[in-house]
Write a protein that holds these residues in place. Structure first.
Motif, short mmCIF file in Angstrom:
data_model
loop_
_atom_site.label_atom_id
_atom_site.label_comp_id
_atom_site.label_asym_id
_atom_site.label_seq_id
_atom_site.Cartn_x
_atom_site.Cartn_y
_atom_site.Cartn_z
N LEU A 1 -11.83 9.87 2.44
CA LEU A 1 -11.79 8.69 1.56
C LEU A 1 -13.20 8.18 1.31
N TYR A 2 -13.69 8.42 0.10
CA TYR A 2 -15.00 7.92 -0.30
C TYR A 2 -14.78 6.58 -1.01
N ALA B 1 -17.15 12.70 -2.66
CA ALA B 1 -16.31 11.86 -3.51
C ALA B 1 -15.27 12.67 -4.26
N ALA B 2 -15.46 13.98 -4.36
CA ALA B 2 -14.53 14.82 -5.11
C ALA B 2 -13.48 15.47 -4.23
N GLN B 3 -13.47 15.15 -2.91
CA GLN B 3 -12.67 15.92 -1.97
C GLN B 3 -11.46 15.20 -1.40
N GLY B 4 -11.36 13.88 -1.57
CA GLY B 4 -10.35 13.14 -0.85
C GLY B 4 -9.38 12.33 -1.68
N PHE B 5 -8.88 11.26 -1.08
CA PHE B 5 -7.82 10.47 -1.69
C PHE B 5 -8.21 9.86 -3.03
N GLY B 6 -9.45 9.41 -3.15
CA GLY B 6 -9.88 8.82 -4.41
C GLY B 6 -9.79 9.80 -5.56
N ALA B 7 -10.24 11.02 -5.31
CA ALA B 7 -10.19 12.06 -6.34
C ALA B 7 -8.75 12.45 -6.64
N LEU B 8 -7.93 12.58 -5.60
CA LEU B 8 -6.54 12.98 -5.83
C LEU B 8 -5.76 11.88 -6.55
N GLU B 9 -6.08 10.63 -6.25
CA GLU B 9 -5.41 9.54 -6.99
C GLU B 9 -5.70 9.65 -8.48
N TYR B 10 -6.95 9.97 -8.83
CA TYR B 10 -7.28 10.09 -10.24
C TYR B 10 -6.55 11.29 -10.86
N VAL B 11 -6.45 12.38 -10.13
CA VAL B 11 -5.72 13.54 -10.63
C VAL B 11 -4.27 13.17 -10.94
N PHE C 1 -7.29 2.20 -4.55
CA PHE C 1 -5.95 2.64 -4.96
C PHE C 1 -5.32 1.76 -6.04
N TRP C 2 -6.12 1.19 -6.95
CA TRP C 2 -5.53 0.32 -7.97
C TRP C 2 -4.68 1.10 -8.95
N ARG C 3 -5.02 2.35 -9.20
CA ARG C 3 -4.24 3.15 -10.16
C ARG C 3 -2.82 3.43 -9.65
N SER C 4 -2.70 3.70 -8.38
CA SER C 4 -1.40 4.04 -7.80
C SER C 4 -0.62 2.82 -7.34
N GLY C 5 -1.22 1.64 -7.43
CA GLY C 5 -0.53 0.43 -7.00
C GLY C 5 -0.43 0.29 -5.49
N LEU C 6 -1.32 0.96 -4.76
CA LEU C 6 -1.23 0.95 -3.30
C LEU C 6 -2.30 0.09 -2.63
N THR C 7 -2.96 -0.75 -3.41
CA THR C 7 -4.06 -1.56 -2.85
C THR C 7 -3.61 -2.41 -1.68
N TRP C 8 -2.61 -3.23 -1.91
CA TRP C 8 -2.20 -4.18 -0.87
C TRP C 8 -1.51 -3.48 0.29
N LYS C 9 -0.82 -2.39 -0.01
CA LYS C 9 -0.18 -1.61 1.06
C LYS C 9 -1.25 -1.03 1.98
N SER C 10 -2.32 -0.51 1.41
CA SER C 10 -3.40 0.05 2.20
C SER C 10 -4.06 -1.02 3.07
N ILE C 11 -4.32 -2.18 2.48
CA ILE C 11 -4.94 -3.27 3.24
C ILE C 11 -4.01 -3.75 4.35
N ALA C 12 -2.71 -3.87 4.04
CA ALA C 12 -1.74 -4.28 5.06
C ALA C 12 -1.69 -3.27 6.19
#
Length: 331
Positions: free
Chosen positions: A103-104, A139-149, A252-263
């Motif tokens: 996670l970058y 930055a191209a290897q983890g969750f951020g990149a996969l979320e964009y994909v 994770f704003w694109r996937s709607g997981l922001t608050w879940k991740s923080i929680a």
């Protein structure tokens, strides 16, 4: 909410002369932290990463609404498993840039996003193989990149044809996450490896030379986790009602997981304290602080679960923004 506990216990450790620190009690706490929180956390991350890899492979082989939904569910599950163990920013996870490769974030200048977008636009085949991807930016290897994909611009391309470039890139990212998860789990599960170093401090130990160092190391996880939740999860996009807001820089704003991740981050701190039995290290007259921390942590998790997943909407109205202010105040 957590810093008060960390400060109280850290001051105790610093101010007490060596004898009052019970070595056996510290070792018990360290053992519980490792076997009750850290190892199960990495095992869960490994398993969710492996499942995610399989679901991405299925999406590429048979593109459909069902396999796309399964891949997104696998992404959410793996992101949750990571959020519940990522507070451990020490040990094997900081070796070989594993943490950043998973996670970058924060990507303050959007450099990582632009790299991912370039790989997609240029259809750089090197990112579709494990070796090729590992040679690229973290930055191209983890969750951020996969979320964009999965959720970014032109994500519908995933359904356009079998084994398309975008999907193969996403599958490579999932494979990378699964591989790192396995490496971390193996490192902590090894009988003579990291876990033993944490549970058996001593003069010949390359990590902790005595129980005091071990305790300070464990406290560091808690204190740094609290700081990261506030500084790197919330304040990257929101610093209060009177400051500028940047909703599209939220994790994770694109996937709607922001608050879940923080929680999940908050819950992880709470779980580590509980599983390790850290309140046992405080003098009896100070142990009530753990009850207060537990109450506030549960409240923060509950509030986070009731905030609109659309970050722009969450920051636009007073009622929703008040919940975000509550998290910021107690973080």
């Amino acid at each position: 909410f957590l810093c008060s506990f960390g400060t109280a216990l850290a001051q105790d450790v610093e101010l007490m002369p060596p004898p009052p620190l019970d070595p056996a009690k510290v070792r018990t706490v360290m053992e519980k932290a490792v076997d009750g929180f850290i190892r199960p956390g990495y095992d869960a991350f490994r398993d969710s990463g492996t499942a995610l890899e399989g679901k991405m492979a299925a999406l590429c082989a048979t593109p459909s609404a069902d396999t796309m939904a399964a891949a997104k569910a696998g992404f959410a599950d793996a992101a949750e498993a990571w959020a519940r163990i990522e507070i451990v920013r020490v040990g094997p996870v900081i070796e070989q840039n594993r943490f950043e490769r998973v996670l970058y974030y924060p990507d303050r200048k959007g450099l990582g996003l632009r790299q991912v977008q370039r790989y997609l636009s240029e259809r750089d085949e090197s990112v579709t193989t494990p070796a090729g991807l590992q040679a690229k930016s973290v930055a191209a290897q983890g969750f951020g990149a996969l979320e964009y994909v999965l959720y970014g611009k032109d994500a519908d391309d995933l359904l356009s044809k079998r084994d398309g470039f975008r999907c193969r890139y996403g599958a490579a990212i999932a494979g990378n996450i699964a591989k790192i998860g396995t490496e971390l789990s193996d490192a902590w599960d090894a009988p003579d490896g990291t876990a033993r170093h944490w549970k058996e401090p001593g003069p010949d130990n390359p990590v902790f030379r005595d129980e005091r160092e071990a305790l300070v190391g464990l406290l560091g996880i808690l204190v740094h986790a609290a700081e990261a939740i506030r500084d790197q999860r919330i304040e990257t996009f929101y610093k209060g009602p009177d400051n500028a807001k940047f909703p599209r820089t939220a994790i994770f704003w694109r996937s709607g997981l922001t608050w879940k991740s923080i929680a999940d981050n908050i819950a992880a701190v709470q779980t580590l304290m509980s599983k390790a039995g850290m309140s046992d290290l405080l003098p009896p007259d100070q142990r009530s602080i753990t009850g207060s921390i537990d109450f506030i942590a549960k409240s923060m998790v509950r509030v986070a679960g009731n905030i609109d997943p659309d970050i722009e909407k969450a920051l636009a109205g007073d009622a929703q923004r008040g919940k975000v202010d509550y998290l910021l105040l107690n973080g």
